[in-house]
Design an enzyme around this catalytic site. Structure first.
Site, PDB file in Angstrom:
ATOM      1  N   THR A   1       0.827  -1.201   0.000  1.00 38.99           N
ATOM      2  CA  THR A   1       0.000   0.000   0.000  1.00 38.99           C
ATOM      3  C   THR A   1       0.861   1.250   0.000  1.00 38.99           C
ATOM      4  O   THR A   1       0.464   2.294  -0.530  1.00 38.99           O
ATOM      5  CB  THR A   1      -0.932   0.005   1.224  1.00 38.99           C
ATOM      6  OG1 THR A   1      -1.668  -1.223   1.263  1.00 38.99           O
ATOM      7  CG2 THR A   1      -1.915   1.165   1.178  1.00 38.99           C
TER       8      THR A   1
ATOM      9  N   TYR B   1       5.818 -12.376   4.287  1.00 39.06           N
ATOM     10  CA  TYR B   1       4.672 -11.761   3.617  1.00 39.06           C
ATOM     11  C   TYR B   1       4.376 -12.528   2.338  1.00 39.06           C
ATOM     12  O   TYR B   1       5.145 -12.482   1.380  1.00 39.06           O
ATOM     13  CB  TYR B   1       4.984 -10.290   3.348  1.00 39.06           C
ATOM     14  CG  TYR B   1       3.923  -9.483   2.647  1.00 39.06           C
ATOM     15  CD1 TYR B   1       2.632  -9.949   2.424  1.00 39.06           C
ATOM     16  CD2 TYR B   1       4.225  -8.195   2.202  1.00 39.06           C
ATOM     17  CE1 TYR B   1       1.686  -9.178   1.780  1.00 39.06           C
ATOM     18  CE2 TYR B   1       3.273  -7.420   1.556  1.00 39.06           C
ATOM     19  CZ  TYR B   1       2.010  -7.916   1.341  1.00 39.06           C
ATOM     20  OH  TYR B   1       1.079  -7.143   0.698  1.00 39.06           O
TER      21      TYR B   1
ATOM     22  N   LYS C   1       2.296 -12.918   7.118  1.00 40.34           N
ATOM     23  CA  LYS C   1       1.098 -12.212   6.679  1.00 40.34           C
ATOM     24  C   LYS C   1       0.579 -12.939   5.449  1.00 40.34           C
ATOM     25  O   LYS C   1       1.303 -13.128   4.470  1.00 40.34           O
ATOM     26  CB  LYS C   1       1.420 -10.758   6.334  1.00 40.34           C
ATOM     27  CG  LYS C   1       0.236 -10.011   5.720  1.00 40.34           C
ATOM     28  CD  LYS C   1       0.648  -8.631   5.199  1.00 40.34           C
ATOM     29  CE  LYS C   1      -0.524  -7.948   4.504  1.00 40.34           C
ATOM     30  NZ  LYS C   1      -0.146  -6.644   3.895  1.00 40.34           N
TER      31      LYS C   1
ATOM     32  N   ILE D   1      -3.046  -7.073   8.868  1.00 43.83           N
ATOM     33  CA  ILE D   1      -2.424  -5.896   8.264  1.00 43.83           C
ATOM     34  C   ILE D   1      -3.347  -5.514   7.123  1.00 43.83           C
ATOM     35  O   ILE D   1      -3.432  -6.222   6.121  1.00 43.83           O
ATOM     36  CB  ILE D   1      -0.994  -6.200   7.789  1.00 43.83           C
ATOM     37  CG1 ILE D   1      -0.130  -6.619   8.988  1.00 43.83           C
ATOM     38  CG2 ILE D   1      -0.384  -4.995   7.082  1.00 43.83           C
ATOM     39  CD1 ILE D   1       1.247  -7.123   8.624  1.00 43.83           C
TER      40      ILE D   1
END
Length: 295
Positions: free
Chosen positions: A48, A136, A164, A207
């Site tokens: 992001t 991630y 994540k 997240i």
């Protein structure tokens, strides 16, 4: 390790000036806005945050400003994302120097590493830092998948403390949890529509990109769940969902930045070639935010 990721953490947008430079004033305002609305950490330089547009110098500046503004109120998770292992090690060293609390390390992208390659990648980075590491997995963006047995093996590395999961596949999330049960390892949901479901399975939190625009609502999913208010948590999850689904109105993260602008928070545009929403897309987003009582 003593560090435990928990709650709802916003992967911060990177505010940009009209000249495409880091907007320090807007970044500091954004950090305080998110903390004031109950989020449980901040995460600069993630997907992001358009990590791919940052030079090493800008990356360092972003982390230094974030750590300075947070002042220990919540943990700071730094994104460490690179195609090569040596590139990721370099970024991890910068993050370490900036005194962040933890690292979020995306899989390599563009290339197609095997699971053995991924194990070496993460083990090598882990040896170069004492900071806690959250792997991630964003297979929809990178095309690279951390298989659950791979995550379970890497969970035995002292400072690899979690993953994540942005695959959007709840079976994958469940397998991360099942295969690491009993280990000092934590699963964070990366798909905003599945936060409640992940908490039910035993995830430590999420997240969530949407928390940039809807911080209190996103935090409510976790806070109400932990307080035993399952009905309230599920209601907050349902209320958040339309914003995440609206991401397809433009090229990510344009919807997040446009949504913030509609709330009076100017974080600028995205790095080109990502352009602004078209007028009809903007009107659709405005309608969604009004229905969510966010504007």
């Amino acid at each position: 390790m003593d560090f435990k990721p928990y709650g709802v953490i916003p992967p911060l947008v990177t505010p940009l000036t009209k000249e495409g430079k880091l907007d320090e004033k807007a970044l500091r305002l954004m950090i305080n806005h998110l903390i004031a609305n109950g989020l449980h950490g901040v995460f600069p330089a993630g997907t992001t945050g358009e990590f791919y547009g940052l030079t090493d110098e800008e990356y360092r500046e972003l982390l230094m400003i974030t750590v300075d503004e947070v002042k220990g109120r919540v943990p700071v998770y730094a994104g460490v994302n690179h195609i090569t292992t040596r590139g990721a090690v370099r970024l991890a060293e910068i993050a370490d120097e900036c005194k962040v609390d933890a690292l979020s390390i995306l899989t390599p992208m563009f290339i197609s590493p095997t699971q053995d390659d991924l194990i070496r990648h993460y083990e090598t980075i882990a040896k170069c830092t004492e900071l806690p590491i959250i792997m991630y997995n964003n297979k929809p963006k990178t095309g690279v998948d951390i298989f659950p047995p791979t995550a379970a093996k890497l969970a035995d590395v002292k400072n690899i403390i979690g993953v994540k999961d942005s695959t959007g596949d709840m079976t994958n999330t469940e397998e991360y949890l099942r295969l690491t049960k009993g280990k000092d390892f934590h699963v964070m949901m990366g798909r905003d529509t599945l936060i409640y479901a992940a908490l039910c399975y035993g995830a430590s939190g999420a997240i969530a990109s949407c928390s940039n625009v809807a911080p209190r609502l996103a935090a409510d999913i976790y806070d109400k769940y932990m307080a035993g208010d399952r009905e309230g948590a599920l209601e907050a999850q349902f209320k958040l969902a339309p914003l995440r689904i609206a991401f397809n109105l433009g090229t990510f993260p344009a919807v997040i930045k446009e949504g913030l602008a509609m709330q009076g928070i100017d974080v600028g545009c995205s790095y080109e070639p990502v352009g602004p929403l078209k007028e009809h897309e903007r009107e659709n987003l405005r309608k969604i935010l009004k229905e969510m009582e966010l504007i």
